[in-house]
Scaffold this active site. Structure first.
Site, mmCIF file in Angstrom:
data_model
loop_
_atom_site.group_PDB
_atom_site.id
_atom_site.type_symbol
_atom_site.label_atom_id
_atom_site.label_comp_id
_atom_site.label_asym_id
_atom_site.label_seq_id
_atom_site.Cartn_x
_atom_site.Cartn_y
_atom_site.Cartn_z
ATOM 1 N N LYS A 172 0.836 -1.200 0.000
ATOM 2 C CA LYS A 172 0.000 0.000 0.000
ATOM 3 C C LYS A 172 0.879 1.261 0.000
ATOM 4 O O LYS A 172 2.087 1.180 0.220
ATOM 5 C CB LYS A 172 -0.917 -0.051 1.234
ATOM 6 C CG LYS A 172 -1.933 -1.209 1.192
ATOM 7 C CD LYS A 172 -2.753 -1.267 2.484
ATOM 8 C CE LYS A 172 -3.845 -2.322 2.423
ATOM 9 N NZ LYS A 172 -4.625 -2.384 3.689
ATOM 10 N N TYR A 187 -12.293 -4.068 -3.483
ATOM 11 C CA TYR A 187 -12.851 -4.551 -2.216
ATOM 12 C C TYR A 187 -14.248 -5.137 -2.352
ATOM 13 O O TYR A 187 -14.674 -5.883 -1.471
ATOM 14 C CB TYR A 187 -12.807 -3.450 -1.153
ATOM 15 C CG TYR A 187 -11.417 -3.330 -0.549
ATOM 16 C CD1 TYR A 187 -10.909 -4.325 0.284
ATOM 17 C CD2 TYR A 187 -10.601 -2.241 -0.840
ATOM 18 C CE1 TYR A 187 -9.635 -4.237 0.812
ATOM 19 C CE2 TYR A 187 -9.320 -2.148 -0.301
ATOM 20 C CZ TYR A 187 -8.846 -3.154 0.525
ATOM 21 O OH TYR A 187 -7.577 -3.076 1.047
ATOM 22 N N ASN A 235 -1.720 -0.233 7.341
ATOM 23 C CA ASN A 235 -1.070 -1.493 7.704
ATOM 24 C C ASN A 235 -0.178 -2.043 6.599
ATOM 25 O O ASN A 235 0.060 -3.240 6.521
ATOM 26 C CB ASN A 235 -2.125 -2.511 8.156
ATOM 27 C CG ASN A 235 -3.215 -2.703 7.121
ATOM 28 O OD1 ASN A 235 -3.098 -2.208 5.992
ATOM 29 N ND2 ASN A 235 -4.265 -3.421 7.486
ATOM 30 N N HIS A 275 -1.695 -5.331 1.493
ATOM 31 C CA HIS A 275 -2.930 -6.103 1.309
ATOM 32 C C HIS A 275 -2.551 -7.488 0.798
ATOM 33 O O HIS A 275 -1.624 -7.613 0.004
ATOM 34 C CB HIS A 275 -3.834 -5.432 0.268
ATOM 35 C CG HIS A 275 -4.891 -6.374 -0.235
ATOM 36 N ND1 HIS A 275 -6.077 -6.558 0.430
ATOM 37 C CD2 HIS A 275 -4.902 -7.241 -1.294
ATOM 38 C CE1 HIS A 275 -6.789 -7.475 -0.208
ATOM 39 N NE2 HIS A 275 -6.093 -7.906 -1.252
ATOM 40 N N GLU A 286 -9.167 -10.940 -7.478
ATOM 41 C CA GLU A 286 -8.271 -9.774 -7.362
ATOM 42 C C GLU A 286 -7.159 -9.808 -8.410
ATOM 43 O O GLU A 286 -6.800 -8.763 -8.965
ATOM 44 C CB GLU A 286 -7.676 -9.730 -5.947
ATOM 45 C CG GLU A 286 -8.741 -9.402 -4.904
ATOM 46 C CD GLU A 286 -8.235 -9.455 -3.469
ATOM 47 O OE1 GLU A 286 -9.023 -9.149 -2.558
ATOM 48 O OE2 GLU A 286 -7.058 -9.810 -3.241
HETATM 49 P P1 ADP Z 1 -7.261 -7.273 5.629
HETATM 50 O O1 ADP Z 1 -6.505 -6.199 4.871
HETATM 51 O O2 ADP Z 1 -6.476 -7.776 6.809
HETATM 52 O O3 ADP Z 1 -7.791 -8.372 4.758
HETATM 53 P P2 ADP Z 1 -9.988 -6.249 5.708
HETATM 54 O O4 ADP Z 1 -10.201 -6.862 4.377
HETATM 55 O O5 ADP Z 1 -10.947 -6.592 6.798
HETATM 56 O O6 ADP Z 1 -8.526 -6.533 6.276
HETATM 57 O O7 ADP Z 1 -9.989 -4.644 5.572
HETATM 58 C C1 ADP Z 1 -9.321 -4.026 4.492
HETATM 59 C C2 ADP Z 1 -8.493 -2.857 4.971
HETATM 60 O O8 ADP Z 1 -9.360 -1.838 5.492
HETATM 61 C C3 ADP Z 1 -7.539 -3.133 6.121
HETATM 62 O O9 ADP Z 1 -6.329 -3.709 5.696
HETATM 63 C C4 ADP Z 1 -7.343 -1.761 6.715
HETATM 64 O O10 ADP Z 1 -6.419 -0.983 5.970
HETATM 65 C C5 ADP Z 1 -8.732 -1.128 6.536
HETATM 66 N N1 ADP Z 1 -9.604 -1.258 7.713
HETATM 67 C C6 ADP Z 1 -10.230 -2.373 8.150
HETATM 68 N N2 ADP Z 1 -11.020 -2.120 9.217
HETATM 69 C C7 ADP Z 1 -10.911 -0.794 9.458
HETATM 70 C C8 ADP Z 1 -11.489 0.101 10.423
HETATM 71 N N3 ADP Z 1 -12.346 -0.326 11.334
HETATM 72 N N4 ADP Z 1 -11.143 1.411 10.386
HETATM 73 C C9 ADP Z 1 -10.294 1.856 9.469
HETATM 74 N N5 ADP Z 1 -9.723 1.080 8.514
HETATM 75 C C10 ADP Z 1 -10.009 -0.236 8.509
HETATM 76 MG MG MG Z 2 -9.271 -8.405 3.308
#
Ligand code: ADP
Ligand code: MG
Length: 204
Positions: A17, A57, A159, A162, A173
């Site tokens: 990211k 997404y 974070n 992805h 994806e």
């Molecule tokens: P992952 O990336 O671990 O698969 P998700 O698919 O659940 O996680 O969410 C996608 C991305 O959205 C996360 O990596 C993070 O950057 C962001 N995210 C998830 N939950 C939140 C939240 N409650 N508030 C802000 N950003 C969030």
């Molecule tokens: Mg995810």
């Protein structure tokens, strides 16, 4: 679960990211996947549009609800009141944050191939919230963001990376970000020692 080809054919989609690129972590992150024995079969740097991020997404129709549920649970664990009790609504808020986040600068999109690629890459990146990601994972080692910090400022959790959460997500994806001819089919010498039944030909 979708039927797989030979396990060494399994592919997953990974995106470093904008914060991962800004923190100059591309090399370190790529190194972690190389170390475990995965094969890089596609890579490019790009500037995603907000529209592309939303499509990314929503390739999984359950994503909004899932992210909402996971976030609500995360807020509670940290003693924070969620912005809503409705997972769909939390999912929508997160999607808005995410399109700003991922369209803010260049990202590196990749496809990694190898045994258990989807599961293995998720294990290496760690759980969604860096504050609670295990030590030793990419999210646990290189950043410290939390739901609380992100939510307080009305932004996405930063974070770094992805990775697809399932085979189905990976397939959708990869097709969303790459065309067929950008995915290179080739052998890497490591595969012989990682997968071949007979490991003769080592000794002179
Ligand atoms: P992952 O990336 O671990 O698969 P998700 O698919 O659940 O996680 O969410 C996608 C991305 O959205 C996360 O990596 C993070 O950057 C962001 N995210 C998830 N939950 C939140 C939240 N409650 N508030 C802000 N950003 C969030
Ligand atoms: Mg995810």
């Amino acid at each position: 679960m979708e039927k797989k080809h030979h396990y060494k054919e399994e592919k997953t989609f990974v995106m470093i990211k904008p914060d991962g690129v800004q923190r100059s972590l591309v090399g370190d992150i790529v190194h972690r996947f190389e170390n475990v024995g995965l094969k890089l079969v596609a890579i490019k740097m790009l500037l995603p549009t907000q529209d592309e991020v939303e499509k990314h997404y929503t390739v999984n129709p359950e994503w909004k609800r899932n992210v909402g549920e996971k976030s609500i649970e995360g807020y509670r664990k940290n003693g924070v009141t969620p912005p809503s009790e409705d997972p769909e609504e939390v999912g929508n808020i997160v999607l808005g944050y995410l399109s700003d986040y991922l369209a803010s600068g260049p990202v590196v999109a990749m496809v990694w191939q190898g045994g258990h690629a989807v599961h293995l890459v998720r294990k290496l990146i760690g759980s969604t919230e860096p504050l609670s990601s295990d030590v030793g994972t990419i999210r646990g080692d290189y950043v410290m963001d939390s739901y609380e910090m992100a939510d307080g400022d009305g932004r996405a959790v930063r974070n770094l990376i992805h990775a697809s959460g399932s085979y189905e997500e990976a397939r959708a994806e990869i097709a969303h970000w790459f065309s067929e001819n950008e995915i290179i089919r080739y052998h890497i010498i490591n595969e012989k020692i990682l997968y071949d039944v007979a490991i003769d030909g080592v000794l002179e």
